[in-house]
Design an enzyme around this catalytic site. Structure first.
Site, PDB file in Angstrom:
ATOM      1  N   CYS A  84       0.868  -1.045  -0.058  1.00  0.00           N
ATOM      2  CA  CYS A  84      -0.080  -0.002   0.051  1.00  0.00           C
ATOM      3  C   CYS A  84       0.847   1.156  -0.084  1.00  0.00           C
ATOM      4  O   CYS A  84       1.934   1.309   0.658  1.00  0.00           O
ATOM      5  CB  CYS A  84      -1.036   0.130   1.082  1.00  0.00           C
ATOM      6  N   ARG A 127       3.669  -0.395  -5.078  1.00  0.00           N
ATOM      7  CA  ARG A 127       3.550  -0.863  -3.448  1.00  0.00           C
ATOM      8  C   ARG A 127       2.160  -1.572  -3.506  1.00  0.00           C
ATOM      9  O   ARG A 127       1.842  -1.929  -2.366  1.00  0.00           O
ATOM     10  CB  ARG A 127       3.682   0.491  -2.553  1.00  0.00           C
ATOM     11  N   TRP A 150      -3.121  -2.581  -1.549  1.00  0.00           N
ATOM     12  CA  TRP A 150      -2.807  -4.020  -1.834  1.00  0.00           C
ATOM     13  C   TRP A 150      -3.763  -4.627  -0.968  1.00  0.00           C
ATOM     14  O   TRP A 150      -3.467  -4.539   0.357  1.00  0.00           O
ATOM     15  CB  TRP A 150      -1.219  -4.215  -1.604  1.00  0.00           C
ATOM     16  N   ASN A 169      -1.861   1.883   6.092  1.00  0.00           N
ATOM     17  CA  ASN A 169      -0.976   0.762   5.532  1.00  0.00           C
ATOM     18  C   ASN A 169      -0.501  -0.014   6.689  1.00  0.00           C
ATOM     19  O   ASN A 169      -0.240   0.175   7.596  1.00  0.00           O
ATOM     20  CB  ASN A 169       0.416   1.534   5.040  1.00  0.00           C
ATOM     21  N   GLY A 170      -0.678  -1.376   6.311  1.00  0.00           N
ATOM     22  CA  GLY A 170      -0.497  -2.239   7.549  1.00  0.00           C
ATOM     23  C   GLY A 170      -1.807  -3.241   7.846  1.00  0.00           C
ATOM     24  O   GLY A 170      -2.671  -3.350   6.983  1.00  0.00           O
ATOM     25  N   GLU A 198      16.022 -18.506  -8.195  1.00  0.00           N
ATOM     26  CA  GLU A 198      15.438 -17.171  -8.531  1.00  0.00           C
ATOM     27  C   GLU A 198      15.012 -16.731  -9.937  1.00  0.00           C
ATOM     28  O   GLU A 198      14.290 -16.137 -10.073  1.00  0.00           O
ATOM     29  CB  GLU A 198      16.922 -16.152  -8.384  1.00  0.00           C
ATOM     30  N   LYS A 234      11.314 -15.324 -11.072  1.00  0.00           N
ATOM     31  CA  LYS A 234      11.330 -14.367 -11.846  1.00  0.00           C
ATOM     32  C   LYS A 234      10.299 -14.658 -12.907  1.00  0.00           C
ATOM     33  O   LYS A 234       9.373 -13.901 -13.135  1.00  0.00           O
ATOM     34  CB  LYS A 234      12.779 -14.048 -12.440  1.00  0.00           C
ATOM     35  N   GLU A 255       6.658 -14.804 -11.393  1.00  0.00           N
ATOM     36  CA  GLU A 255       5.994 -13.591 -10.801  1.00  0.00           C
ATOM     37  C   GLU A 255       5.687 -12.533 -12.022  1.00  0.00           C
ATOM     38  O   GLU A 255       4.621 -11.854 -11.946  1.00  0.00           O
ATOM     39  CB  GLU A 255       6.730 -13.049  -9.675  1.00  0.00           C
ATOM     40  N   HIS A 258      14.138 -37.381  -8.317  1.00  0.00           N
ATOM     41  CA  HIS A 258      13.516 -37.826  -6.905  1.00  0.00           C
ATOM     42  C   HIS A 258      12.097 -37.386  -7.093  1.00  0.00           C
ATOM     43  O   HIS A 258      11.614 -37.515  -6.073  1.00  0.00           O
ATOM     44  CB  HIS A 258      14.273 -37.232  -5.608  1.00  0.00           C
ATOM     45  N   LYS A 286       5.280  -4.512  -4.263  1.00  0.00           N
ATOM     46  CA  LYS A 286       6.579  -4.151  -3.715  1.00  0.00           C
ATOM     47  C   LYS A 286       6.665  -4.199  -2.363  1.00  0.00           C
ATOM     48  O   LYS A 286       5.588  -3.542  -1.693  1.00  0.00           O
ATOM     49  CB  LYS A 286       7.199  -3.201  -4.449  1.00  0.00           C
TER      50      LYS A 286
HETATM   51  O1  M6R Z   1      12.449  -5.901   0.151  1.00  0.00           O
HETATM   52  P1  M6R Z   1      12.769  -7.434   0.229  1.00  0.00           P
HETATM   53  O2  M6R Z   1      14.337  -7.676  -0.429  1.00  0.00           O
HETATM   54  O3  M6R Z   1      12.947  -7.607   1.900  1.00  0.00           O
HETATM   55  O4  M6R Z   1      11.617  -8.150  -0.503  1.00  0.00           O
HETATM   56  C1  M6R Z   1      11.704  -9.476  -0.241  1.00  0.00           C
HETATM   57  C2  M6R Z   1      10.423 -10.070  -1.242  1.00  0.00           C
HETATM   58  O5  M6R Z   1       9.348  -9.556  -0.961  1.00  0.00           O
HETATM   59  C3  M6R Z   1      11.107  -9.804  -2.540  1.00  0.00           C
HETATM   60  O6  M6R Z   1      12.221 -10.297  -2.981  1.00  0.00           O
HETATM   61  C4  M6R Z   1       9.929 -10.454  -3.629  1.00  0.00           C
HETATM   62  O7  M6R Z   1      10.338 -11.757  -3.602  1.00  0.00           O
HETATM   63  C5  M6R Z   1      10.091  -9.993  -5.029  1.00  0.00           C
HETATM   64  N1  M6R Z   1       8.942  -9.847  -5.578  1.00  0.00           N
HETATM   65  C6  M6R Z   1      10.948 -10.682  -5.859  1.00  0.00           C
HETATM   66  O8  M6R Z   1      10.968 -10.262  -7.136  1.00  0.00           O
END
Ligand code: M6R
Length: 613
Positions: free
Chosen positions: A2, A27, A80, A106-107, A487, A491, A494, A510, A608
């Protein structure tokens, strides 16, 4: 999670609020709203489902030009959803029963059900499913002409996390803001004050900011700021300079922030390394570690905590600390850390890795580790963030603002700094001068190695074109390339919504190998490393089941007969190679998502900076 922006000053608030929301949209972007205050008039609010652009459209249609010009105080929010679907009724701002005060939040108010039940018993009729409305109504219950007092009294009854901005008709030109667990920063302009959930919304207006601490309640007007701490004691908080220009938060000609951020990596990794490499002594200089060489030599263990991409960076770090520093290293998912009663103490270093420095789970892990007496360091991108401030020491990655929800340059910056830390710790322990020098020289080459990967953008786009129609994909790696495979899969899923799984290459047989069907893309990290033969064997096993092998290989390595497609990364040390390889996979994911027509910078359901548990 948010976004909050508030303004009090002499300029029309509406364009400033909408501009701020656009910067904060990363956000949270499932609905948005704003409220304006006009002296002597009612609070005017507009809310809409979807992106900020829809709210802006609504403002154009429903707010007279005069009102837009005269209202110089307001608050706004991009959401969000946590409690209740993304609907107009659930969008912020939310109001007190008499509609004379409103707030954005926010929260999560964890005990909102109890508060709501209490208020309903008193006759309140709620208009949304949110936790936030309970707080707005609770503040309204306490309000008797002193907004700060009412906010303080209401927050005393609240459990959970919040960053809020509140205003009331009876106090024109005043905003009250408070935070606990969710960031808030004040922007100090000339005759105007802004409040935002992160500094990117302030850059267009001011460079002078005050980061609020947890428990702070601030009363702001155009020219004054009054900050009280959790004990209601007046506090002078430091005024910081942002040192950021607008270009850092704009696309600069790129189609997406993600692509811009991928292409910034030669520079951002260069920034992470700048002034920190001592190639002559084969070590790194990291003032932020702030601990004496003796303390570091006596460390028994390093525990790396983080979430998502930052967790994957930590997993690369785990290999580096063990290999270079002979240090028992382990990675723990930050959300689990405090609930497992972690075995950490004064001889352990807990390293909190976070791009935003605001991730609720990572922050909670920091607090738990401090409680247990561990040495706690932050590895953070955002200066002024809560984790940076609460750890008090650590190392910044200097990647600059990362706007795309999918983290890219933060990952490579984190890995680069983890390698520096491992080098530094290693040289204080048993790492030889010779190996230290070799590794330092390899790290110094990173900007150039990264540029070589970026130069293959078109070739990688072509590979993406041949896998873009797939609904499932696998990413395999061994050793430090295992977290890179995780990773790469993260990527891809997402931003492109392709179901992707990252596995240790040896794990495929396995179980997961059962999922392979003819043509399933399997991305194999097959760079030159001591385990390369084994990786190829694992790739063969997939190929034999009809998988389409996309191999990330080292330039100049012997031609293989397995790969259907190859992405070439430059020759370098296997630990250092995690960075070019990760960038190749970022580009692959980006192009797949683009070909599938996905909203790359703001993928569905994500936001984010995850500031809720
Ligand atoms: O701000 P942070 O690095 O603590 O965030 C951690 C995760 O929320 C963040 O890396 C998330 O997985 C991203 N969307 C990955 O691309």
């Amino acid at each position: 999670m948010c976004g909050i922006i508030g303004y009090v000053g002499a300029q029309p608030a509406t364009p400033i609020l909408l501009g701020g929301l656009r910067r904060l949209e990363y956000r949270g972007y499932d609905s948005a709203g704003l409220a304006l205050q006009e002296a002597g008039g009612p609070l005017v609010a507009l809310r809409s489902v979807g992106k900020v652009a829809r709210l802006a459209e609504k403002v154009k249609q429903e707010l007279t030009a005069e009102r837009q010009a005269t209202a110089t105080v307001g608050i706004a929010h991009t959401r969000w959803a946590t409690h209740g679907a993304p609907t107009e009724a659930n969008a912020h701002p939310h109001f007190s029963a008499d509609r004379k005060l409103c707030l954005v939040h926010n929260g999560i108010i964890e005990n909102y059900r109890a508060i709501r039940a209490r208020l309903e018993a008193k006759g309140h009729v709620f208009t949304s499913e949110t936790d936030t409305e309970a707080l707005a109504r609770l503040i309204g219950e306490h309000y008797q002409g002193d907004l700060r007092k009412a906010v303080g009294q209401a927050l005393a009854q609240v459990e959970g996390a919040y960053g809020i901005a509140v205003m009331a008709t009876a106090q024109p030109g005043v905003l009250v803001v408070a935070r606990k667990g969710s960031p808030l920063v004040l922007g100090l302009g000339e005759g105007e004050t802004l409040v935002a959930s992160d500094a990117s919304a302030l850059i267009a207006h001011t460079q002078r900011v005050i980061y609020l601490d947890d428990g702070d309640i601030a009363t702001v007007t155009a020219n004054t700021v009054d900050i009280r701490d959790r004990h209601d004691v007046l506090r002078e908080r430091e005024v910081a300079e942002l040192g950021l220009d607008l270009g850092a938060v704009e696309k600069g000609g790129y189609e997406h922030f993600m692509l811009k951020e991928i292409f910034e990596q030669a520079e951002s990794v260069g920034n992470a390394l700048r002034g920190r490499l001592d190639t002559e002594h084969g070590t790194a200089v990291l003032a932020g570690m702030g601990t004496s060489p003796r303390d570091l030599a006596e460390l028994q263990r390093i525990v790396l905590v983080g979430c998502g991409t930052s967790l994957h960076a930590g997993q690369v770090g785990e290999f580096a600390f063990e290999d270079l520093a002979d240090l028992n290293a382990e990675v723990q998912q930050a959300a689990e850390f405090r609930y497992r009663n972690p075995l950490v103490g004064s001889h352990d270093l807990v390293l909190a890795i976070s791009q935003s420095g605001e991730t609720a789970d990572t922050l909670a892990a920091v607090r738990e580790a401090k409680e247990k007496g561990a040495l706690v360091l932050g590895l953070v991108n955002v200066v002024g963030s809560t984790i940076a401030r609460e750890t008090g020491r650590g190392v910044f990655i200097h990647a600059g603002p990362e706007i795309s929800v999918a983290s890219t340059k933060a990952f490579t910056g984190q890995v680069a700094v983890l390698l520096l830390m491992a080098l530094r710790l290693g040289r204080g322990r048993r790492l030889s001068l010779e190996r230290g020098r070799v590794l330092a020289a390899e790290l110094a080459r990173l900007p150039e190695l990264i540029a070589q990967v970026l130069a293959q953008n078109d070739a990688i786009a072509a590979v993406a074109g041949r896998m873009a129609a797939a609904e499932h994909a696998f990413f395999l790696g061994r050793g430090p390339m295992h977290p890179v495979a995780l990773e790469g899969a993260l990527k891809l899923k997402e931003i492109s919504y392709v179901h992707a799984e990252g596995y240790h290459a040896a794990e495929m047989k396995h179980g997961p190998i059962a999922l392979l069907t003819p043509g399933t893309p399997v991305v194999v990290l097959a760079n030159r490393s001591p385990q390369l033969d084994k990786v190829w064997s694992n790739a063969e096993e997939c190929k034999a089941r009809g998988a389409r092998i996309i191999a990330v290989v080292t330039a100049g390595s012997a031609a293989d007969t397995i790969a259907d497609d190859r992405i070439v990364i430059p020759e370098c040390d296997p630990l250092v190679a995690t960075i070019p390889a990760a960038i190749a996979l970022q580009l692959l994911a980006y192009h797949v998502a683009r070909l599938r027509g996905c909203p790359i910078d703001q993928p569905r359901n994500l936001a984010k900076s995850v500031t809720v548990e």
